[in-house]
Design an enzyme around this catalytic site. Structure first.
Site, mmCIF file in Angstrom:
data_model
loop_
_atom_site.group_PDB
_atom_site.id
_atom_site.type_symbol
_atom_site.label_atom_id
_atom_site.label_comp_id
_atom_site.label_asym_id
_atom_site.label_seq_id
_atom_site.Cartn_x
_atom_site.Cartn_y
_atom_site.Cartn_z
ATOM 1 N N LEU A 1 0.863 -1.176 0.000
ATOM 2 C CA LEU A 1 0.000 0.000 0.000
ATOM 3 C C LEU A 1 0.899 1.225 0.000
ATOM 4 O O LEU A 1 1.981 1.202 0.604
ATOM 5 C CB LEU A 1 -0.888 0.037 1.255
ATOM 6 C CG LEU A 1 -2.007 -0.998 1.405
ATOM 7 C CD1 LEU A 1 -2.698 -0.810 2.758
ATOM 8 C CD2 LEU A 1 -3.015 -0.889 0.279
ATOM 9 N N ASP A 2 0.460 2.287 -0.654
ATOM 10 C CA ASP A 2 1.218 3.534 -0.592
ATOM 11 C C ASP A 2 1.319 3.989 0.860
ATOM 12 O O ASP A 2 0.451 3.700 1.689
ATOM 13 C CB ASP A 2 0.522 4.630 -1.405
ATOM 14 C CG ASP A 2 0.552 4.355 -2.903
ATOM 15 O OD1 ASP A 2 1.365 3.521 -3.340
ATOM 16 O OD2 ASP A 2 -0.259 4.978 -3.620
ATOM 17 N N ARG A 3 2.372 4.723 1.146
ATOM 18 C CA ARG A 3 2.615 5.191 2.516
ATOM 19 C C ARG A 3 1.418 5.955 3.081
ATOM 20 O O ARG A 3 1.044 5.771 4.245
ATOM 21 C CB ARG A 3 3.865 6.079 2.527
ATOM 22 C CG ARG A 3 4.265 6.559 3.910
ATOM 23 C CD ARG A 3 5.566 7.347 3.839
ATOM 24 N NE ARG A 3 6.002 7.777 5.157
ATOM 25 C CZ ARG A 3 7.126 8.447 5.391
ATOM 26 N NH1 ARG A 3 7.922 8.758 4.389
ATOM 27 N NH2 ARG A 3 7.450 8.808 6.615
#
Length: 347
Positions: free
Chosen positions: A155-157
């Protein structure tokens, strides 16, 4: 050796404060289990020999000091069940790498095969690109007894929500196969700027990954990019904003963010592809509306087949409080609540 304390030839004088590097103990013989089989020897050594510089690991691989079943191998060799790996004494880094602080996260499901957590926004899933550590390093630090723990996906940060990790290599392999076959059903909740019209809309735009001059990873729509497909479902409108559910049919980097921005509906709080002027304004409370200080993108539902039991698993992660509070403040400005207002958003 330059890895040890140096002495000037022909002189008994030692350099001040000079200390030899630490060295891991004598030769180790490690028998590979079925769960460890399938991975490359270099990756196995990097995970097993914590604190040893990667450059040193590749050096002993090239020199032939690492052996499998008494034979020489190269760094691309894939381990098999029952292999006996000879690991020579290895030098630890003179300045140990920063140790990730142990941390646990909200658990949605856990058994002997896998772990599913609800990742908070602002936490990277792994170290790298200027980030010292992420979820995986923190979980490994919190669970030193775990023999195997790997990310199934990313997942993106700044994206919150459901994140899968495998506790066995067989589970990791099975789940990756499901992802390749498109058997995963991953859904996200996102709030965008704009008056979305269609109740259900397919977006198919090819995506191309590139790196900016300052080294930042980005994605853009480009004809020769990777085929990408997202299905968007309209959930509710809040004045100038629209709450959508995004269903991923492919899993490209930044797919949801770029598909929406390219159609003129940037995600609120998106610092890469969003409306930067609007994002800045939303960070401040105004006229009863709460401030939004994160990207409004949340992985709220996932469906897959359990890698061991073969049964369908469906998991939900409710919207974080900061997102729900922001929606509630918009709801007060948007007028009467409809029957389908936040039913899906609250999971």
């Amino acid at each position: 050796m330059k890895d040890l304390a140096r002495y000037s030839e022909g002189s008994a004088k030692k350099p001040a404060q000079s200390q030899p590097s630490q060295v891991l103990p004598q030769v180790q013989l490690v028998t590979i289990s079925s769960e460890e089989a399938g991975q490359r020897i270099d990756n196995f050594l990097i995970r097993t020999c914590k604190g040893v510089p990667k450059s040193h690991i590749y050096r002993v691989l090239r020199s032939g000091e690492v052996r499998v079943n008494k034979g020489r191998i190269d760094q691309t060799y894939r381990l098999e069940d029952g292999d006996v790996v000879r690991i020579p004494p290895l030098r630890l880094a003179e300045k140990p790498a920063q140790t990730a602080p142990a941390a646990e996260f909200a658990i949605l499901m856990e058994d002997e095969h896998m772990l599913v957590i609800d990742k908070p926004a602002g936490v990277a899933v792994h170290g790298g690109s200027g980030v010292s550590y992420g979820v995986i390093e923190q979980l490994r630090a919190a669970r030193p007894q775990a023999k195997f723990l790997e990310l199934v996906h990313r997942l993106d940060r700044e994206t919150s929500g459901i994140l899968l990790l495998a506790k066995k290599r067989s589970a990791l392999t099975n789940l990756h196969e499901q992802m390749r076959e498109g058997a995963f059903d991953k859904r996200y909740l996102t709030l965008v700027a704009g008056d979305w019209q269609n109740r259900r809309q397919h977006v198919k735009l090819p995506l191309f990954k590139y790196t900016t001059p300052d080294g930042e990873r980005r994605v853009r729509v480009q004809a020769d990019g990777m085929p990408s497909h997202t299905i968007f479902q309209l959930l509710r409108k809040y004045g100038p904003y629209t709450l959508l559910e995004a269903e991923l049919k492919t899993g490209r980097t930044h797919q949801i963010r770029v598909h929406l921005a390219s159609n003129g509906f940037p995600i609120l709080g998106d610092d890469k592809y969003g409306d930067f002027t609007l994002n800045k304004a939303l960070q401040k409370t105004e006229g009863g509306r709460r401030a939004l200080k994160r990207m409004f993108l949340h992985a709220h539902q996932i469906t897959f087949t359990h890698p061991h039991t073969g049964k369908e698993v469906r998991l939900n992660a409710p919207l974080p409080a900061e997102c729900l509070n922001f929606l509630s403040s918009l709801e007060q400005q948007a007028g009467p609540v409809r029957d389908d207002d936040l039913a899906q958003a609250k999971g």
